[in-house]
Each structure stands twice: as structure tokens, then as C-alpha cells.
Design an enzyme around this catalytic site. Structure first.
Site, PDB file in Angstrom:
ATOM      1  N   ASN A 110      -9.742  -1.452   1.200  1.00 53.29           N
ATOM      2  CA  ASN A 110      -8.316  -1.153   1.077  1.00 53.29           C
ATOM      3  C   ASN A 110      -7.884  -1.445  -0.363  1.00 53.29           C
ATOM      4  OD1 ASN A 110      -5.527  -1.194   1.128  1.00 53.29           O
ATOM      5  ND2 ASN A 110      -5.385  -2.320   3.051  1.00 53.29           N
ATOM      6  N   HIS A 143      -3.440   6.500   3.921  1.00 52.68           N
ATOM      7  CA  HIS A 143      -3.806   5.240   3.264  1.00 52.68           C
ATOM      8  C   HIS A 143      -5.067   4.682   3.917  1.00 52.68           C
ATOM      9  CE1 HIS A 143      -3.901   1.183   1.973  1.00 52.68           C
ATOM     10  NE2 HIS A 143      -3.403   0.678   3.093  1.00 52.68           N
ATOM     11  N   CYS A 162       0.814  -1.220   0.000  1.00 54.93           N
ATOM     12  CA  CYS A 162       0.000   0.000   0.000  1.00 54.93           C
ATOM     13  C   CYS A 162       0.848   1.270   0.000  1.00 54.93           C
ATOM     14  CB  CYS A 162      -0.932  -0.034   1.193  1.00 54.93           C
ATOM     15  SG  CYS A 162      -1.728  -1.634   1.368  1.00 54.93           S
TER      16      CYS A 162
HETATM   17  N1  ACO Z   1     -15.724 -12.252   9.676  1.00 55.85           N
HETATM   18  C1  ACO Z   1     -15.957 -12.784  10.864  1.00 55.85           C
HETATM   19  N2  ACO Z   1     -14.975 -13.173  11.709  1.00 55.85           N
HETATM   20  C2  ACO Z   1     -13.723 -12.988  11.302  1.00 55.85           C
HETATM   21  C3  ACO Z   1     -13.403 -12.421  10.060  1.00 55.85           C
HETATM   22  C4  ACO Z   1     -14.469 -12.063   9.218  1.00 55.85           C
HETATM   23  N3  ACO Z   1     -14.274 -11.515   7.996  1.00 55.85           N
HETATM   24  N4  ACO Z   1     -12.069 -12.358   9.925  1.00 55.85           N
HETATM   25  C5  ACO Z   1     -11.555 -12.859  11.052  1.00 55.85           C
HETATM   26  N5  ACO Z   1     -12.550 -13.247  11.880  1.00 55.85           N
HETATM   27  C6  ACO Z   1     -12.424 -13.857  13.179  1.00 55.85           C
HETATM   28  C7  ACO Z   1     -11.125 -14.644  13.319  1.00 55.85           C
HETATM   29  O1  ACO Z   1     -11.277 -15.954  12.842  1.00 55.85           O
HETATM   30  C8  ACO Z   1     -10.937 -14.622  14.802  1.00 55.85           C
HETATM   31  O2  ACO Z   1     -11.777 -15.549  15.398  1.00 55.85           O
HETATM   32  P1  ACO Z   1     -11.301 -16.374  16.707  1.00 55.85           P
HETATM   33  O3  ACO Z   1     -11.101 -15.334  17.765  1.00 55.85           O
HETATM   34  O4  ACO Z   1     -12.446 -17.306  16.955  1.00 55.85           O
HETATM   35  O5  ACO Z   1     -10.026 -17.036  16.321  1.00 55.85           O
HETATM   36  C9  ACO Z   1     -11.414 -13.223  15.123  1.00 55.85           C
HETATM   37  O6  ACO Z   1     -12.363 -12.826  14.156  1.00 55.85           O
HETATM   38  C10 ACO Z   1     -10.271 -12.257  14.989  1.00 55.85           C
HETATM   39  O7  ACO Z   1     -10.447 -11.403  15.946  1.00 55.85           O
HETATM   40  P2  ACO Z   1      -9.315 -10.395  16.208  1.00 55.85           P
HETATM   41  O8  ACO Z   1      -7.983 -10.935  15.858  1.00 55.85           O
HETATM   42  O9  ACO Z   1      -9.520  -9.899  17.591  1.00 55.85           O
HETATM   43  O10 ACO Z   1      -9.671  -9.299  15.166  1.00 55.85           O
HETATM   44  P3  ACO Z   1      -9.112  -7.865  15.153  1.00 55.85           P
HETATM   45  O11 ACO Z   1      -9.888  -6.993  16.040  1.00 55.85           O
HETATM   46  O12 ACO Z   1      -7.610  -7.865  15.292  1.00 55.85           O
HETATM   47  O13 ACO Z   1      -9.450  -7.430  13.670  1.00 55.85           O
HETATM   48  C11 ACO Z   1      -8.383  -7.086  11.589  1.00 55.85           C
HETATM   49  C12 ACO Z   1      -8.871  -8.114  12.591  1.00 55.85           C
HETATM   50  C13 ACO Z   1      -9.582  -6.318  11.047  1.00 55.85           C
HETATM   51  C14 ACO Z   1      -7.720  -7.835  10.448  1.00 55.85           C
HETATM   52  C15 ACO Z   1      -7.390  -6.109  12.274  1.00 55.85           C
HETATM   53  O14 ACO Z   1      -6.384  -6.828  12.938  1.00 55.85           O
HETATM   54  C16 ACO Z   1      -6.775  -5.138  11.319  1.00 55.85           C
HETATM   55  O15 ACO Z   1      -7.430  -4.261  10.817  1.00 55.85           O
HETATM   56  N6  ACO Z   1      -5.469  -5.254  11.072  1.00 55.85           N
HETATM   57  C17 ACO Z   1      -4.825  -4.475  10.034  1.00 55.85           C
HETATM   58  C18 ACO Z   1      -4.782  -5.321   8.802  1.00 55.85           C
HETATM   59  C19 ACO Z   1      -4.766  -4.558   7.516  1.00 55.85           C
HETATM   60  O16 ACO Z   1      -5.169  -3.426   7.417  1.00 55.85           O
HETATM   61  N7  ACO Z   1      -4.303  -5.244   6.485  1.00 55.85           N
HETATM   62  C20 ACO Z   1      -4.348  -4.706   5.159  1.00 55.85           C
HETATM   63  C21 ACO Z   1      -3.030  -4.670   4.503  1.00 55.85           C
HETATM   64  S1  ACO Z   1      -1.858  -3.689   5.348  1.00 55.85           S
HETATM   65  C22 ACO Z   1      -2.328  -2.136   5.300  1.00 55.85           C
HETATM   66  O17 ACO Z   1      -2.999  -1.722   4.412  1.00 55.85           O
HETATM   67  C23 ACO Z   1      -1.964  -1.255   6.406  1.00 55.85           C
END
Ligand code: ACO
Length: 328
Positions: free
Chosen positions: A285, A255, A115
Site C-alpha cells: 500500500n 487504491h 490514500c
Molecule cells: N503477522 C502475523 N500476525 C499478525 C500480523 C502479522 N503481520 N499482523 C497482525 N497479526 C495478528 C494479530 O496480532 C492478531 O492476532 P490475535 O488474534 O492473536 O490477536 C491477528 O493477526 C489479527 O487477526 P485479524 O484481526 O483477524 O486479521 P484480519 O483478517 O482483520 O487482517 C488486516 C488484518 C490485514 C490488517 C485487515 O484487517 C485489513 O486489511 N484491514 C485494512 C487495513 C488497511 O488496508 N490499512 C491500510 C491503510 S487504509 C487503506 O489504505 C484503505
């Protein structure tokens, strides 16, 4: 009078197909509520069946070129930031060069910068313009829907397709790039990325049978923390270069990763939310397209009149980060 370096044309494009959170529930175990609460994303755009990275990029490039009043034959260089290239090899820029009708000028990709790729390409283009002259066409374009896993709910709901373009040049009548910073921390290279298909894990029958060929590896929490701290630090760095504070900035365009990252970066820098441009709810994103797409929308809504000072920041796989300060 000293020549300024900056952009004289800006364009962006998103494909027509809308993919809502509800649509995703047909593919993975997820819900609109989960996606909105964790990411702020309501929908994203996906390229049509026959639409590719080059198609998206060309649509944005044509707008930027038209606005800049630059003819294809005048381009001195083309740089395409993308993690979702038209083909594995050669680079997407070669196809763009041919389709746009540019001369036999250097055309190359910045691949793998995630990104942050577009702002890194802007940095590169500004230095190249200073040395060799412009104009240079810079693109940030992604068609991630084509190559990501549609079975991995941890990542698939986050992304969208789109393209942004700038014509970087020197002169007087342009939006000046006042300061730039870019950086990389390769010790975090394995925390976010797509490893299959490279030389470490070549594409194979076993990989295909396991249905992991498209998997995006991501430690979401680590990415979240690093994104906030690196984008904030990069923003401070460019402000320090010109001796400004966040109070001097009229619009902050980070971003568009997800709403919680955007809010955290804004908070850490002390920006009130009315000074932060946010469109992640509509497009998700879009990787390297995210910053130019957001800037283009904000500009088209009249949010950056002449005289505006605008701060851009980005963060992505690598980890790479960048910030750019603009004077409209
Ligand atoms: N729908 C439902 N449940 C989901 C989904 C979904 N789409 N995706 C994950 N889960 C579940 C997981 O399986 C997990 O379940 P579990 O606890 O039973 O194992 C749980 O939700 C995950 O919960 P958390 O890890 O607490 O989720 P979190 O609050 O960390 O949110 C997220 C996850 C949205 C990915 C967050 O960590 C985030 O935004 N990180 C940044 C990632 C990002 O932006 N990446 C893009 C590329 S890099 C960039 O652009 C900066």
C-alpha cells in the site's frame, strides 16, 4: 470547441530497494504466509538510506512533465498529496517547486488525506485549471518506511514507498477527467492515523522512551469495511454523473490497499477481475502514490488504449474517499 480538462502527462517512480515478506520476519513476528493470505502483498519497495519524499516525487514529476512536454516555468501551481512529508514544516511542495525550477507559483501540500490524497488533489487541480488555467503539477508521494514503526506487525507489513505524478491542464489533446467525487467522514478520524507529534500528543521524551512515536493507529476491520463501502459508493457516484454503468468501464484502477479489499470492491461493483488492475503484490500500500502508480503501470502495459474509459477510486485516513472517471 469547448476546452476539456484532464491530464497530458503521467509519471510514477518506485525506489530500487525491495523489501520482501521474508525480510520482515527479521524485524517482527510474522510470516510470508500470513501476509500473503491477509493482504496479497509479496514485496514492497523502500526508499534508500538517503532517498526522501522529495527525491521520489521528483523522479515521478520529471516523467510526467516530459510526457506533457511542459517546461517548469509554465506550471501555474503545484499540489503534493502526502502523509510523509519531507519535513514537518514547510510543505513538500515548496521543495518540489524549487527543485523542478518552477516560477514563484502557489505550491502547497494536501496533507493527512491518506490514500485518497492524490485523487482529492486531482479534483482540486481540475477546478483550479477551470478558474485560473493550467498546467498544474499534481503529486502523490510517500516514503512511509522512513517514519513508520518497524516494530508494529499490525501495520508495518502493509506499506510501501512510491510516487505518482500528473500534469493537469485544459485543451483537446489530453486524457479527459469526465467526473469526480470526493468526501470525508470526520467522525471516523480516530480509527486510522498517526497521532503522535501533533498538538494532542506532542512528541516528548516519554513518548520516545515508550517507543510509540511512530505508531500508526488502525482498526483494521473497520478500515476494511469502510474502504469497501466508500470506494464502491464513490464509484457509483461518478458513474451516475455521466449516466454510465460498470459495463461501460474498460479498466477499474482502485487504491491498492490489499487484495481482499480490491476483490471485495470489484465484487460489490460487479467488475470481473480481468477488468481490475492489481499491483499490490509488488508494491504494498503506497498511500497517495498507489492510484497514479497503478494507472501508470496499466497504461505502460498497453491496457488503456485510446478510447478507454477508466474508473479510479481511493479511500484513506480521515476517512476520505474519492473517485475519478477518465476518458483516454
Ligand atoms: N503477522 C502475523 N500476525 C499478525 C500480523 C502479522 N503481520 N499482523 C497482525 N497479526 C495478528 C494479530 O496480532 C492478531 O492476532 P490475535 O488474534 O492473536 O490477536 C491477528 O493477526 C489479527 O487477526 P485479524 O484481526 O483477524 O486479521 P484480519 O483478517 O482483520 O487482517 C488486516 C488484518 C490485514 C490488517 C485487515 O484487517 C485489513 O486489511 N484491514 C485494512 C487495513 C488497511 O488496508 N490499512 C491500510 C491503510 S487504509 C487503506 O489504505 C484503505
Amino acid at each position: 470547441m469547448q476546452q476539456k480538462i484532464g491530464f497530458r502527462g503521467l509519471g510514477a517512480y518506485v525506489p530500487e530497494r525491495v523489501m520482501t515478506n521474508e525480510d520482515w520476519t527479521r524485524y517482527v513476528d510474522t510470516s510470508d504466509e500470513w501476509i500473503v493470505e491477509r493482504t496479497g502483498i509479496h514485496q514492497r519497495r523502500f526508499a534508500g538510506e538517503k532517498e526522501t519524499t522529495v527525491d521520489l516525487g521528483m523522479a515521478a514529476a520529471r516523467l510526467a512533465m516530459e510526457e506533457a512536454a511542459v517546461q517548469p516555468g509554465e506550471l501555474r501551481e503545484i499540489i503534493v498529496a502526502t502523509d510523509t512529508p519531507e519535513v514537518y514544516n514547510p510543505d513538500t511542495a515548496a521543495y518540489i517547486q524549487h527543485q523542478i525550477g518552477a516560477g514563484e507559483v502557489p505550491a502547497y501540500d494536501l496533507a493527512g488525506s491518506g490514500c485518497a490524497g492524490f485523487l482529492q488533489a486531482v479534483d482540486l487541480a481540475c477546478s483550479r485549471v477551470a478558474v485560473r488555467g493550467g498546467p498544474i503539477l499534481v503529486l502523490g508521494v510517500e516514503a512511509i518506511s522512513k517514519i513508520m514503526s518497524w516494530q508494529d506487525r499490525n501495520t508495518c507489513v502493509l506499506f510501501g514507498d512510491g510516487a505518482g505524478a500528473m500534469v493537469i491542464d485544459q485543451g483537446q489533446d489530453l486524457v479527459e477527467v469526465l467526473a469526480v467525487t470526493t468526501g470525508t467522514d470526520g467522525s471516523k478520524a480516530d480509527i486510522l492515523g498517526k497521532e503522535i507529534g501533533g498538538t494532542r500528543v506532542p512528541f516528548s521524551k516519554e513518548v520516545a522512551e515508550d517507543n510509540v512515536h511512530n505508531r500508526v493507529v488502525m482498526n483494521g476491520r473497520e478500515v476494511f469495511k469502510e474502504a469497501v463501502s466508500r470506494m464502491s459508493a464513490a464509484a457509483h457516484e461518478v458513474l451516475n454523473q455521466v449516466g454510465w454503468s460498470t459495463d461501460d468501464i474498460d479498466l477499474f484502477v482502485p487504491h491498492q490497499a490489499n487484495i481482499r479489499i480490491l476483490h471485495s470492491v470489484a465484487k460489490s461493483l460487479g467488475f470481473p477481475l480481468e477488468k481490475v488492475y492489481i499491483n499490490v503484490q509488488d508494491y504494498g500500500n503506497t498511500g497517495s502514490a498507489s492510484v497514479p502508480l497503478a494507472l501508470w503501470e496499466a497504461r505502460n502495459k498497453g491496457m488503456v488504449p485510446a478510447g478507454s474509459k477508466v474508473l479510479l477510486t481511493a479511500f484513506g485516513a480521515g476517512f476520505h474517499w474519492a473517485a475519478v472517471l477518465l476518458q483516454f
